[in-house]
Structures are given as C-alpha cells and as structure tokens.
Write an enzyme that holds these catalytic residues in place. Sequence first.
Site, PDB file in Angstrom:
ATOM      1  N   SER A   1      -6.262   5.554   3.476  1.00  0.00           N
ATOM      2  CA  SER A   1      -7.538   5.135   2.874  1.00  0.00           C
ATOM      3  C   SER A   1      -7.622   5.322   1.404  1.00  0.00           C
ATOM      4  O   SER A   1      -6.849   6.151   0.965  1.00  0.00           O
ATOM      5  CB  SER A   1      -8.937   5.901   3.464  1.00  0.00           C
ATOM      6  OG  SER A   1      -8.514   7.369   3.681  1.00  0.00           O
TER       7      SER A   1
ATOM      8  N   ARG B   1      -4.484  20.007   7.495  1.00  0.00           N
ATOM      9  CA  ARG B   1      -5.835  19.738   8.179  1.00  0.00           C
ATOM     10  C   ARG B   1      -6.237  20.547   9.210  1.00  0.00           C
ATOM     11  O   ARG B   1      -5.424  20.360  10.252  1.00  0.00           O
ATOM     12  CB  ARG B   1      -6.044  18.012   8.491  1.00  0.00           C
ATOM     13  CG  ARG B   1      -5.581  17.393   7.235  1.00  0.00           C
ATOM     14  CD  ARG B   1      -6.738  16.633   6.594  1.00  0.00           C
ATOM     15  NE  ARG B   1      -6.196  16.161   5.538  1.00  0.00           N
ATOM     16  CZ  ARG B   1      -6.592  14.992   5.190  1.00  0.00           C
ATOM     17  NH1 ARG B   1      -7.237  13.980   6.099  1.00  0.00           N
ATOM     18  NH2 ARG B   1      -6.223  14.235   3.969  1.00  0.00           N
TER      19      ARG B   1
HETATM   20  P1  AMO Z   1      -7.511  10.434   4.463  1.00  0.00           P
HETATM   21  O1  AMO Z   1      -8.097  11.589   4.847  1.00  0.00           O
HETATM   22  O2  AMO Z   1      -8.139   9.271   5.256  1.00  0.00           O
HETATM   23  O3  AMO Z   1      -7.889  10.106   2.745  1.00  0.00           O
HETATM   24  O4  AMO Z   1      -5.935  10.390   4.698  1.00  0.00           O
HETATM   25  C1  AMO Z   1      -5.282   9.452   4.212  1.00  0.00           C
HETATM   26  C2  AMO Z   1      -4.270   9.148   5.275  1.00  0.00           C
HETATM   27  O5  AMO Z   1      -3.486  10.218   5.683  1.00  0.00           O
HETATM   28  C3  AMO Z   1      -3.210  10.158   6.943  1.00  0.00           C
HETATM   29  N1  AMO Z   1      -3.727  11.380   7.801  1.00  0.00           N
HETATM   30  C4  AMO Z   1      -3.004  11.820   8.608  1.00  0.00           C
HETATM   31  N2  AMO Z   1      -2.030  11.723   9.386  1.00  0.00           N
HETATM   32  C5  AMO Z   1      -1.681  12.666  10.375  1.00  0.00           C
HETATM   33  N3  AMO Z   1      -2.620  13.604  10.958  1.00  0.00           N
HETATM   34  C6  AMO Z   1      -3.500  13.901  10.112  1.00  0.00           C
HETATM   35  N4  AMO Z   1      -4.248  15.009  10.650  1.00  0.00           N
HETATM   36  C7  AMO Z   1      -3.930  13.187   9.170  1.00  0.00           C
HETATM   37  N5  AMO Z   1      -5.151  12.979   7.984  1.00  0.00           N
HETATM   38  C8  AMO Z   1      -4.850  11.889   7.374  1.00  0.00           C
HETATM   39  C9  AMO Z   1      -3.775   9.189   7.512  1.00  0.00           C
HETATM   40  C10 AMO Z   1      -4.822   8.549   6.418  1.00  0.00           C
HETATM   41  O6  AMO Z   1      -5.157   7.256   6.803  1.00  0.00           O
HETATM   42  N6  AMO Z   1      -8.011  11.695  -0.336  1.00  0.00           N
HETATM   43  C11 AMO Z   1      -7.832  10.824   0.489  1.00  0.00           C
HETATM   44  C12 AMO Z   1      -7.009   9.551   0.111  1.00  0.00           C
HETATM   45  C13 AMO Z   1      -7.348   8.765  -1.073  1.00  0.00           C
HETATM   46  O7  AMO Z   1      -8.591   8.222  -1.315  1.00  0.00           O
HETATM   47  O8  AMO Z   1      -6.471   8.682  -2.106  1.00  0.00           O
HETATM   48  C14 AMO Z   1      -7.454  11.335   1.894  1.00  0.00           C
HETATM   49  O9  AMO Z   1      -6.826  12.254   2.216  1.00  0.00           O
HETATM   50  O10 AMO Z   1      -2.839   7.907   7.677  1.00  0.00           O
END
Ligand code: AMO
Length: 434
Positions: free
Chosen positions: A360, A211
């Site tokens: 999520s 990300r």
């Molecule tokens: P989302 O973007 O909410 O959903 O990511 C899901 C979970 O991944 C973790 N997460 C992170 N942890 C640390 N650093 C980050 N930058 C970060 N980004 C995300 C969090 C978050 O709740 N495709 C959807 C999921 C789905 O619907 O199946 C998704 O990626 O704990």
Amino acid sequence: MQGRTYTADAEPGDEVTVAGWVHETRDLGGIAFLILRDATGRIQVKFEKDEMDDDLVETGLDAHRESVLSVTGEVAEEPRAPTGVEVVPAAVEVLAPADPELPLDPSGKVDAELPTRLDNRTLDLRKEEVKAVFEIRAEILRATRETFRDLDCTEINTPKIVATGTEGGTELFPITYFGREAFMNQSPQLFKQLMAGSGLERVFEIGPIFRAEEHNTPRHLNEATSIDFEGAFCDHTEAMDAAEAVAKGAYEAVEENCAEQLEALGLDEEFEAPEGEFPRLSYEDALDRVNAEGDLDAHLVWGDDLSTEAEHVLGQSVGEHYFITDWPSEIKPFYIKDHDDDEELSTGFDMMHPRMELVSGGQREHRHDRLIAGFEQQGLDPEEFEYYTKMFKYGMPPHAGWGMGAERLVMTVLGLENIREAVLFPRDRQRLSP
Ligand code: AMO
C-alpha cells in the site's frame, strides 16, 4: 576450512577434502556407500572394506545420519553413483557427531508439521526444497536492490525503536527505553518521508516492521520485513510504476537465476513471471466488480474496506496482479494526500496479487497546514510528531511512496501456503522462540 572442496566441484582425478553431513549410509557387506551432503549437493563415498583400514571404515560407517564428516580422498568416475563420481577415502574425520534420534528427518522421507519444522529450522533447512525458498528469498531481495538502483534510489536504514507510532495506536509493541515508554516501529513511514525531503530525494529501505496485531492468519506476521520506497517529486502513479517494477524484477530474477531452486520446489514447469502492465482498477470499479461477481453476505457500499473475502473475489475475477486506486480518503491513512480536485478521494493505492495485498502507498500530504489538520482528524497529537511535521516547513517537495511485505512477495512468487514458510524464525502470537 582450508583446502575444502565443495561436492559440486569434485572432478574425477582430483585429490579432495569434502566436508558435510551424512545424508545416508548403505552397507552392502563387502562394500558400503555413504552419501555426504553440503550446500552444493551430494557426493558418494565408497568404502571397500577388504582394501581399507578398519579404523577408517568404522569412522565413516559408524557416524549417525546428519553427523558432520570431512573426507579426504581421490575422486573417481562412477556412472552408478548419483552424481556420476565418487570419493575413495584415504582419511575420514568426524567433525561433529549427531544424535541418532533426530527431531526432524532432513532427508525428507518422513514429513514434519510446520511447527516441528520451525522449532528445528536448522535441520529443516538441510532439505533442498526449504533451502531453495531462502535462496530465492535472497535472490528476490538482491533483485529488488538492483531495481531500486535503476530507479536512482539510495538505500537507507531507519530506527526501529521509536517514541510514537503511525499505523494506528492499537498495533504497537511497547518497550521500556531507559525508564520511558517507547515502541517497536510499525513502519519506516515518517523517516522515509523525511528523507524524501532531504538531499537524497529517492530512497528505499528493506527492514523489519513490528505489528502487535491480533491476527493469526497464514498471511500475517508480528515481525515482518518491509520493502519501502519513497520518492521526492513523485506522484502516486510514478510510485505505482516503481512497485510494479520491483514485483516484476523479482519474478524475472527468479526465472533467470533460480532454475535449480525452482526444480527443488517442483515449480520448474509451472513458474510464470507476470506479463504486461498490471491493471489499475479504481476502488469504485472494485466495489462494483465484487458486488456483481461475489456471493458476499453484505453488499459493499462506498466507504467500506475490502474484506479478505472481497479481496479473494476480486483476485479470482482479475486473475493477475492489479492495483486498486482512488480509495475514499476516510479509509486511507492521514499522511496520504487527497486528489486536488476531489477531497473525498485519496491518492492512496494498493497493489494486489490475486491471493492478497502486497503493497500500500500513495502520494503524501506535503503541505504543512494540511498535514497538521490530518493528525488532528486522526486523533493524534501533532506536537508529539513535531520532529516530523516541522520539516514540512522547510521545503518538503511533493513526494510519494509505498511499503511492500517481503514475505508476502516471496509467498506469492512461490505459491507458499503459509507466510511462515518464507521467514526463518517467524514471530506470531504463539511463537517467540527460536
Ligand atoms: P501497510 O500497513 O499496508 O502500509 O503495510 C504495507 C505492506 O506490508 C505488508 N504487511 C505485512 N506482512 C506480513 N504481516 C503483517 N502483519 C504485515 N503488515 C503489513 C503487506 C502490506 O501490503 N506505511 C505504509 C506504507 C506506505 O504508505 O508507504 C504501511 O505500512 O504486504
């Protein structure tokens, strides 16, 4: 190393070769002690200078702290030794000397700031409490795989180099792929959905997500580990059950199998696995609760996302893990299905720890025409995703799933202050090496 014995396995009367790091040396004159540390613990090595070969004594006592030695000798009972036994050496060999100046003190007597620790992770991980975090992380991932097995899921691995992103265009890391623009994948989202439509039906993946977000917070990484689930013939409530099972399985495994590590972290007294079902709160109830209990600058209205501050108020108010369900469709991703009886309402959900969001997910839009419309509404060109959308024409069952941040899971299970403590070599805005 052939014939090596772990320090924890050295029993009185045994003739052993132990190998590890010099934790400390205490020279009392005629007698000196060296504490040798390995992955299983520490053992005392006793040097009686008058009774031993000078070379042997010198080799042992001249080695600087954190040098790697092998010591061969007999194990004797010694109630005054830290572990009740000691080795009386017949041979000592320096396998790898250490500089006298160390960037970090692995004995923990001198505290180091997190950046220094991360720059010297190898030394940092010689500390019991740091090692414990990663042993627990491994146990959590092991338990997660077991929970998925109980849920009839097959483990998959999907590409991390991709042509298009799914979680919003601004957060992609671009790379060059044989002269073409490509990206590091933000989520296995589309691939796991394709597998829900395959003969595998129920799948999970534990893998990296990338990300390029600007956040520099104690909860965000630019490379994180995502635990992903996708199940055919599942709706959002069954997906929530699976997320809850994974979280509870992690706590239970740590409680059952990591007593030593919890003690090293000073958590043995206070560690508690969550009990009972995680409450499921609708987005609307969540808003009401935040507005009633919180002292936020702005009153939240339908359609607002929950800020970190709002999540905090809610977390304090609920006081345990919980779900937020029935979000407004407009603030959930296009691939999440709306409720059949109310298109304004999404089947998307979040699973929260009182401190932060962990998961999520939602039920997916599996109807081809609706999916294409969703791409268009999102401003994405459906043509670019044809590899994905076309499979929705050949029998894509209703399905649901979620993604859970592995580091956030470890962080919340252990009450760590900073997510970087749950990753060996974190990637953030400042940190690309080691
Ligand atoms: P989302 O973007 O909410 O959903 O990511 C899901 C979970 O991944 C973790 N997460 C992170 N942890 C640390 N650093 C980050 N930058 C970060 N980004 C995300 C969090 C978050 O709740 N495709 C959807 C999921 C789905 O619907 O199946 C998704 O990626 O704990």
